[in-house]
Design an enzyme around this catalytic site. Structure first.
Site, short mmCIF file in Angstrom:
data_model
loop_
_atom_site.label_atom_id
_atom_site.label_comp_id
_atom_site.label_asym_id
_atom_site.label_seq_id
_atom_site.Cartn_x
_atom_site.Cartn_y
_atom_site.Cartn_z
N TYR A 66 0.86 -1.18 0.00
CA TYR A 66 0.00 0.00 0.00
C TYR A 66 0.89 1.23 0.00
CZ TYR A 66 -4.30 2.59 1.00
OH TYR A 66 -5.36 3.45 0.93
N LYS A 97 -21.85 -19.41 -8.98
CA LYS A 97 -21.16 -19.32 -10.27
C LYS A 97 -19.70 -18.91 -10.05
CE LYS A 97 -21.70 -19.06 -14.91
NZ LYS A 97 -22.59 -19.76 -15.83
N ASP A 111 -27.91 -14.68 -16.22
CA ASP A 111 -29.33 -14.66 -15.85
C ASP A 111 -30.02 -13.33 -16.15
OD1 ASP A 111 -28.92 -17.23 -15.14
OD2 ASP A 111 -29.21 -16.97 -13.00
#
Lengths: 180, 484
Positions: B75, B130, B173
């Site tokens: 970071y 999924k 979908d």
């Protein structure tokens, strides 16, 4: 104007004209064409119905269509054209045009050629037929005295908007509606 | 797998009865009942487990953190140099961040499984599942993103805005026909591959099955007469792919609930407005020169691809009997195929495929999507054109053929896991060939990359389970009730 002055493909006069990429024959409609023209006109009205509930097609639209077509075919101020296929579709009516000349008492030019309906079967679309039909219809309206040509179609019909805009048309009058 | 949009009703011919005995109809019902019980039991267990695990995926570090001082590298301030490098060359985001392996799974929840329009929140567990599949089968980091966006423009704008974080987008979908416009426009605008499984995955798996079915019955695409029953997302794309493979478009007949789709059907103008993709196919095929219903469509046809309604009997034995000798029947509706395989076979079908794993020849999009994404991500591809979809289909077909084609082994099963890296490599190769790849390698290199990247998640999960960091599944609380 007599029927013999109406357009037929290929065009006889005017500048160089692009022919449609699918062969068709455009000719003035005869009373005998009415049974073939009615279903095409109804298809267009049903398409219009998709755009607005105030364009709902009446139950007696079929009879109306036959009557209106018959009257306008006989009317010298109206233009009713039949688009005929050639080759495999020979003698088959594949499109219809309905237009008329309207007076403009307050504006110049004093007569307006109004295109009410142009309908082509799907396989005759996007192949230059519409362009050709529009040009010939405009010419027919001009020979009947029109100094300006207008087209009427449902406000939501973007396909028609694009078709006419591409060919130099712009909106000049808007018709707004609400049910009573 | 299959579309639920069409309920074709055959008209014209009188059905030749009796098609099936009472006995086999009763057997069908028993199969259906048993399957319903199983689905219910699975559902109860899934809810239990969802409650227990509260989500199926999480982000874990992939770099060592020896102490908090390391964050000066991971970071700020060190990371600023990495940002500067990407600012100077945006494509370096694929090298210097996880973008190369991260995709978004985007849905608006408008057509989730067979549940319909249940909205984005309710779609989330499916998207998580999924994502898990993507990770396990493809080694792909997939982020579920259900979005509140009923209007396609809003969904498109959202995905476009999210694209900088991702190496690819998997649309999931989304209802037909809006899924077509959404995929088309996103694929056009985004510099990364966009995929819609219900269109492309299913179509690719179907086409792979067709390729092998043709080989088995000595047919070629050029002389094929095909009937597509159902005109939803998958079949419209399947038709497009078949034509790309050399199928004469005039020998394709699409049939939907209103019968054969032709250029002059009464509703064709409405289609022009509501479903231009179906409209274009109606014009291009013009019913394959036929009008009427399914009975007229199947007469003499070689191939029937049904992706319509999960109702056995939608396709009847007489439909199969009316087809050409040694006909091919794909009945892909789920959970129940349009015709049971044994019925289709006894009516003369030479080859039968379904969408189900409990019959031979499952047409399964899970064989396609994880590998396709592995391939396009490894090549850092810019898009997935149809040529790439076909490369995946051909590789899937080839893999089954190499193992030996029979009417019962048309496609690899999920157990034939070696097919995945091969499809990935084929997809990556094709991306390179088409000039779409940011990262170019040889076939063997792509294959090795795919193998190692696809192998990682299972190793990770095993290690985490061994360490007790993934708790074992709790015992089932609700016992399965036995039907009397």
């Amino acid at each position: 104007m007599t029927a013999s002055n109406e357009p037929s493909a290929p065009p006889a006069k005017g500048g160089p004209k692009e022919s449609p990429s699918v062969p068709i024959r455009l000719r003035p409609a005869r009373a005998a064409d009415v049974p073939a023209l009615v279903p095409l006109l109804l298809r267009l009205k049903r398409l219009n119905e998709e755009f607005d509930p105030l364009l709902k097609v009446r139950d007696d639209a079929e009879a109306q269509a036959a009557q209106v077509l018959k009257a306008q075919i006989a009317d010298p101020k109206a233009v009713v054209l039949a688009v005929e296929g050639v080759g495999a579709d020979k003698d088959k009516v594949v499109g219809v045009v309905r237009a008329l000349v309207r007076e403009r008492p307050f504006y110049a030019p004093p007569q307006e050629g109004v295109i009410l309906d142009i309908y082509l079967l799907p396989l005759y679309r996007r192949r230059g037929v519409g362009e050709f039909v529009l040009r010939e219809t405009s010419e027919a309206l001009r020979t009947k005295g029109a100094g300006v040509v207008t087209a009427e179609f449902p406000a939501q019909n973007e396909i028609a908007q694009r078709f006419y805009a591409k060919r130099g048309f712009r909106p000049i009058t808007e018709i707004h509606a609400r049910p009573l | 797998m299959a579309e639920s949009t069409a309920a074709p009703v055959a008209n014209g011919r009188e059905p030749r009865r009796p098609a099936r005995s009472e006995k086999s109809a009763a057997a069908d019902r028993r199969v259906a009942d048993r399957r319903e019980d199983e689905t219910e039991a699975l559902g109860r267990r899934a809810v239990e487990l969802a409650q227990f695990y509260a989500g199926k995926i999480e982000t874990v570090p992939k770099v060592p953190v020896r102490s908090l001082h390391d964050f000066a590298l991971w970071y700020t301030p060190g990371i600023a140099a990495v940002s500067r490098a990407i600012h100077a060359d945006p494509d370096r985001s694929f090298e210097l961040t996880g973008r190369w392996n991260t995709i978004a799974i985007v849905t608006d929840g408008s057509r989730v499984l067979g549940l319909g329009d249940i909205g984005p929140q309710a779609a989330l567990p499916v998207m998580e599942g999924k994502a898990l599949l993507f990770k396990f089968l493809g080694g792909v980091d997939a982020v579920p993103i259900p979005v509140e966006a009923a209007a396609p423009d809003r969904l498109i704008a959202t995905v476009e805005a999210l694209a900088p974080a991702f190496g690819g987008v998997n649309l999931e979908d989304i209802a037909s026909p809006k899924c077509f416009g959404i995929l088309e426009r996103l694929a056009e605008r985004l510099p990364i591959p966009v995929w819609h499984d219900d269109q492309l995955g299913t179509a690719a798996a179907t086409v792979a099955g067709v390729i092998n079915a043709l080989a088995l019955t000595d047919r070629s695409f050029s002389e094929l007469r095909t009937v597509l029953l159902g005109a939803g997302a998958a079949n419209l794309v399947t038709a497009r792919l078949l034509v790309a493979l050399g199928h004469d478009v005039h020998r394709l007949t699409l049939v939907d609930q209103k019968g054969i789709l032709s250029a002059e059907r009464d509703d064709v103008d409405e289609l022009m407005l509501r479903n231009p993709w179906k409209y274009r196919l109606a014009l291009a095929t013009d019913g394959g020169g036929r009008t009427g219903g399914l009975a007229e469509a199947v007469d003499g046809a070689d191939l029937l691809l049904a992706a319509s309604t999960p109702v056995p009997g939608t396709v009847r034995p007489e439909h199969v009997r009316a087809m050409a000798p040694r006909p091919i029947v794909f009945a892909l509706a789920n959970p129940e195929p349009e015709i049971w395989p044994d019925v289709a076979r006894s009516a003369g079908a030479a080859i039968v495929a379904t969408g189900r794993s409990d019959f031979p020849n499952q047409v399964n999009n899970s064989l396609i999507f994880p590998a396709v994404f592995r391939g396009v991500l490894d090549a850092r591809a810019r898009s997935i054109p149809d040529a790439v979809v076909l490369a995946a289909a051909r590789e899937l077909a080839r893999h089954a053929a190499d193992a030996g084609l029979t009417p019962e082994h048309l496609l690899p099963t999920m157990e034939e896991a070696d097919v995945f890296p091969h499809i990935a490599a084929a997809v990556a190769d094709e991306s390179v060939r088409l000039g779409l790849a940011r990262s170019k390698h040889s076939h063997d290199e792509f294959l090795a990359l795919a193998r190692s990247r696809m192998g990682r998640p299972a190793a990770l999960a095993r290690a985490l389970a061994r360490a007790g960091l993934i708790p074992p599944m709790p015992p089932e609380r609700v016992r399965r009730k036995r039907s009397p």
